[in-house]
Design a protein around this motif. Structure first.
Motif, PDB file in Angstrom:
ATOM      1  N   GLY A  33     -13.044   2.767   3.856  1.00 23.22           N
ATOM      2  CA  GLY A  33     -12.143   1.684   4.209  1.00 23.22           C
ATOM      3  C   GLY A  33     -12.796   0.643   5.090  1.00 23.22           C
ATOM      4  N   SER A  34     -12.179  -0.523   5.108  1.00 22.45           N
ATOM      5  CA  SER A  34     -12.450  -1.603   6.074  1.00 22.45           C
ATOM      6  C   SER A  34     -13.760  -2.362   5.872  1.00 22.45           C
ATOM      7  CB  SER A  34     -12.361  -1.099   7.513  1.00 22.45           C
ATOM      8  OG  SER A  34     -11.154  -0.406   7.700  1.00 22.45           O
ATOM      9  N   TYR A  35     -14.904  -1.677   5.895  1.00 20.54           N
ATOM     10  CA  TYR A  35     -16.178  -2.348   5.614  1.00 20.54           C
ATOM     11  C   TYR A  35     -17.206  -1.305   5.175  1.00 20.54           C
ATOM     12  CZ  TYR A  35     -16.926  -0.947  10.530  1.00 20.54           C
ATOM     13  OH  TYR A  35     -17.001  -0.255  11.705  1.00 20.54           O
ATOM     14  N   THR A  96      -4.939  -3.760  -5.437  1.00 25.09           N
ATOM     15  CA  THR A  96      -3.805  -3.305  -4.610  1.00 25.09           C
ATOM     16  C   THR A  96      -3.353  -4.395  -3.648  1.00 25.09           C
ATOM     17  OG1 THR A  96      -5.328  -2.365  -2.965  1.00 25.09           O
ATOM     18  CG2 THR A  96      -4.514  -0.883  -4.691  1.00 25.09           C
ATOM     19  N   HIS A  97      -4.318  -5.126  -3.078  1.00 22.60           N
ATOM     20  CA  HIS A  97      -4.056  -6.257  -2.178  1.00 22.60           C
ATOM     21  C   HIS A  97      -5.392  -6.955  -1.952  1.00 22.60           C
ATOM     22  CE1 HIS A  97      -5.561  -3.213   0.479  1.00 22.60           C
ATOM     23  NE2 HIS A  97      -5.329  -3.871   1.601  1.00 22.60           N
ATOM     24  N   THR A  98      -5.339  -8.148  -1.350  1.00 26.29           N
ATOM     25  CA  THR A  98      -6.559  -8.961  -1.322  1.00 26.29           C
ATOM     26  C   THR A  98      -7.298  -8.920   0.018  1.00 26.29           C
ATOM     27  OG1 THR A  98      -5.085 -10.852  -0.988  1.00 26.29           O
ATOM     28  CG2 THR A  98      -5.957 -10.543  -3.190  1.00 26.29           C
ATOM     29  N   HIS A 100     -10.351  -8.093   2.338  1.00 22.41           N
ATOM     30  CA  HIS A 100     -11.750  -8.200   1.918  1.00 22.41           C
ATOM     31  C   HIS A 100     -12.330  -6.912   1.334  1.00 22.41           C
ATOM     32  CE1 HIS A 100     -12.919 -12.237   2.747  1.00 22.41           C
ATOM     33  NE2 HIS A 100     -12.342 -12.213   3.935  1.00 22.41           N
ATOM     34  N   ASP A 101     -12.022  -5.787   1.991  1.00 29.10           N
ATOM     35  CA  ASP A 101     -12.652  -4.537   1.525  1.00 29.10           C
ATOM     36  C   ASP A 101     -12.200  -4.139   0.122  1.00 29.10           C
ATOM     37  OD1 ASP A 101     -10.222  -4.165   2.996  1.00 29.10           O
ATOM     38  OD2 ASP A 101     -10.599  -2.011   3.185  1.00 29.10           O
ATOM     39  N   HIS A 102     -11.193  -4.826  -0.424  1.00 22.15           N
ATOM     40  CA  HIS A 102     -10.704  -4.478  -1.770  1.00 22.15           C
ATOM     41  C   HIS A 102     -11.092  -5.501  -2.842  1.00 22.15           C
ATOM     42  CE1 HIS A 102      -8.378  -1.044  -0.221  1.00 22.15           C
ATOM     43  NE2 HIS A 102      -8.499  -1.762   0.887  1.00 22.15           N
ATOM     44  N   ILE A 103     -11.742  -6.578  -2.410  1.00 22.43           N
ATOM     45  CA  ILE A 103     -12.163  -7.596  -3.391  1.00 22.43           C
ATOM     46  C   ILE A 103     -13.602  -8.066  -3.193  1.00 22.43           C
ATOM     47  CG2 ILE A 103      -9.848  -8.521  -3.889  1.00 22.43           C
ATOM     48  CD1 ILE A 103     -10.612 -10.835  -1.910  1.00 22.43           C
ATOM     49  N   THR A 223      -3.670   3.630  -1.639  1.00 24.06           N
ATOM     50  CA  THR A 223      -4.562   3.344  -0.520  1.00 24.06           C
ATOM     51  C   THR A 223      -3.891   2.345   0.429  1.00 24.06           C
ATOM     52  OG1 THR A 223      -6.826   2.710   0.073  1.00 24.06           O
ATOM     53  CG2 THR A 223      -5.769   1.403  -1.659  1.00 24.06           C
ATOM     54  N   ASP A 224      -4.396   2.235   1.640  1.00 26.45           N
ATOM     55  CA  ASP A 224      -3.900   1.252   2.604  1.00 26.45           C
ATOM     56  C   ASP A 224      -2.392   1.296   2.770  1.00 26.45           C
ATOM     57  OD1 ASP A 224      -6.559   0.429   1.519  1.00 26.45           O
ATOM     58  OD2 ASP A 224      -6.371  -1.076   3.086  1.00 26.45           O
ATOM     59  N   THR A 225      -1.896   2.494   3.017  1.00 22.91           N
ATOM     60  CA  THR A 225      -0.470   2.643   3.271  1.00 22.91           C
ATOM     61  C   THR A 225      -0.287   3.617   4.434  1.00 22.91           C
ATOM     62  OG1 THR A 225       1.686   3.037   2.254  1.00 22.91           O
ATOM     63  CG2 THR A 225      -0.090   4.500   1.558  1.00 22.91           C
ATOM     64  N   GLY A 267      -1.381   0.167   9.204  1.00 24.09           N
ATOM     65  CA  GLY A 267      -1.224   0.254   7.747  1.00 24.09           C
ATOM     66  C   GLY A 267      -2.047   1.343   7.101  1.00 24.09           C
ATOM     67  N   HIS A 268      -2.442   2.331   7.894  1.00 24.15           N
ATOM     68  CA  HIS A 268      -3.201   3.460   7.336  1.00 24.15           C
ATOM     69  C   HIS A 268      -2.576   4.776   7.785  1.00 24.15           C
ATOM     70  CE1 HIS A 268      -6.189   0.801   5.720  1.00 24.15           C
ATOM     71  NE2 HIS A 268      -6.215   0.162   6.875  1.00 24.15           N
ATOM     72  N   SER A 269      -2.901   5.834   7.046  1.00 25.15           N
ATOM     73  CA  SER A 269      -2.230   7.109   7.261  1.00 25.15           C
ATOM     74  C   SER A 269      -3.099   8.110   8.012  1.00 25.15           C
ATOM     75  CB  SER A 269      -1.834   7.723   5.909  1.00 25.15           C
ATOM     76  OG  SER A 269      -0.789   6.989   5.314  1.00 25.15           O
ATOM     77  N   PHE A 289      -8.487   9.419   1.034  1.00 28.10           N
ATOM     78  CA  PHE A 289      -9.184   8.191   0.652  1.00 28.10           C
ATOM     79  C   PHE A 289      -9.188   7.181   1.795  1.00 28.10           C
ATOM     80  CE2 PHE A 289      -9.565   4.206  -1.861  1.00 28.10           C
ATOM     81  CZ  PHE A 289     -10.606   4.556  -2.710  1.00 28.10           C
ATOM     82  N   HIS A 290     -10.036   6.153   1.664  1.00 31.19           N
ATOM     83  CA  HIS A 290     -10.150   5.070   2.651  1.00 31.19           C
ATOM     84  C   HIS A 290     -10.652   5.641   3.979  1.00 31.19           C
ATOM     85  CE1 HIS A 290      -9.042   1.228   4.682  1.00 31.19           C
ATOM     86  NE2 HIS A 290      -9.013   0.717   3.462  1.00 31.19           N
ATOM     87  N   HIS A 291     -11.813   6.326   3.913  1.00 29.50           N
ATOM     88  CA  HIS A 291     -12.375   6.934   5.117  1.00 29.50           C
ATOM     89  C   HIS A 291     -12.673   5.869   6.164  1.00 29.50           C
ATOM     90  CE1 HIS A 291     -12.615  10.476   2.764  1.00 29.50           C
ATOM     91  NE2 HIS A 291     -13.685  10.145   2.054  1.00 29.50           N
TER      92      HIS A 291
HETATM   93 ZN   LIG Z   1      -8.612  -1.339   2.989  1.00 31.13          ZN
END
Ligand SMILES: [Zn+2]
Ligand SMILES: [Zn+2]
Length: 325
Positions: A33-35, A96-98, A100-103, A223-225, A267-269, A289-291
């Protein structure tokens, strides 16, 4: 790890024929996740940002375009090369959403530039306009080396709504989009069905959760929830009985609750939030997911162990791993 990946690849090749007609293949290309975090401390679980490949009924479906999509693109160019009797890569990309880490991998996804083949991209309408406009606004000089309209294989970009269902038919490249309330959604054996849910548990505009189903097999990408007390009821409903649930699990509870730096509302679990959804939905396997980019391999291993005490059939996501459902 190199050996393990080799085993996965051979298993995949051995099942290629079966996969052409039955079930789902899910391969993890980016799980961070994130970067991105390259380097020796993340070598086992991987440092690329989110990207998951799903194969079903001859279709290539891609979930998110983090840096993991870059090696996937190279792999697809090889697989669909003229030497292998094919000259085009066609794929359906679900965003899932825009954030940066997802696009951030999209400008470097080779099949998007190839000019032959088709890339259909679906994503959520943003707070400030439709999905195509949102995507185009981040892929603009001086922030990006290429503009969205320079990517020659991108044919269709569509804002997706929760009320819509995507159907991919066997032997047909073009996706079909139906309205859940107004249309009769086809339900045959020769198709992949993709359902979508908007989660509002991610800043600022929420995130889409996808359920991909074919031949009665299913994978849910969440992811990202962030979890709710008692579990996100709508997500539990969407994930019910899934073969594989890929769920955000960025934090350990002590990090989430840390009074010095609380993570509530990010926004993360936590692991607990992920295992709670998995148990309530009765899924067959959970993938964390999204370590967190701050977590090294050792920490993630410990989190996996902790999660297995709560929900036995749990894996921490490993870049390069394949699941056959
Ligand atoms: Zn993310
Ligand atoms: Zn995000």
């Amino acid at each position: 790890m190199v050996h393990e990946r080799g085993v996965e690849r051979r298993r995949h090749e051995g099942n290629e024929e079966r996969m052409a007609t039955n079930g789902l293949l899910v391969r993890l290309w980016g799980v961070r996740g994130s970067y991105p975090v390259p380097g020796p401390s993340t070598a086992r679980f991987g440092g690329n940002t989110p990207c998951v490949e799903v194969r079903a009924k001859g279709h290539v479906i891609i979930l998110d375009a983090g840096t993991g999509i870059i090696p996937l693109g190279k792999q697809l160019m090889k697989e669909f090369s003229p030497e292998n009797g094919s000259s085009q890569v066609s794929a359906t990309l679900l965003i899932t959403h825009t954030h940066h880490d997802h696009i951030q991998g999209l400008p470097f996804f080779l099949p998007a530039h190839a000019g032959h083949g088709k890339l259909h991209i679906f994503g959520p309408a943003g707070l400030s306009g439709d999905f195509e406009a949102t995507l185009a606004s981040v892929l603009l000089p001086p922030y990006s080396p290429v503009r969205l309209d320079e990517m020659r294989s991108i044919k269709v970009i569509q804002s997706l709504h929760e009320s819509q269902v995507i159907v991919l038919r066997e032997g047909q490249i073009e996706p079909e989009v139906y309205n859940l309330f107004h249309d009769q959604v086809p339900n045959g054996n020769n198709q992949v069905t993709i359902r979508v849910m908007r989660s509002y548990a991610h800043p600022k505009g929420g995130v889409y959760v996808f359920r991909i189903e074919s031949d009665g097999r299913s994978v849910v990408f969440a992811t990202d929830t962030e979890g709710y007390v008692g579990g996100d009821v709508r997500l539990i409903d969407l994930a019910r009985g899934a073969d594989l649930l890929i769920h955000d699990a960025q934090y350990r509870e002590q990090e989430y609750m840390d009074p010095a730096s609380p993570k509530q509302g990010y926004g993360h679990s936590t692991i607990e939030m992920a295992t709670q959804v998995a148990a309530a939905a009765g899924v067959r396997r959970l993938v964390l997911f999204h370590h967190d980019p701050e977590h090294d391999d050792e920490t993630i291993e410990a989190m996996e162990e902790e999660a297995r005490r709560q929900f036995l059939a749990t894996d921490a996501a490993i870049e390069g791993k394949t699941y056959l459902l």
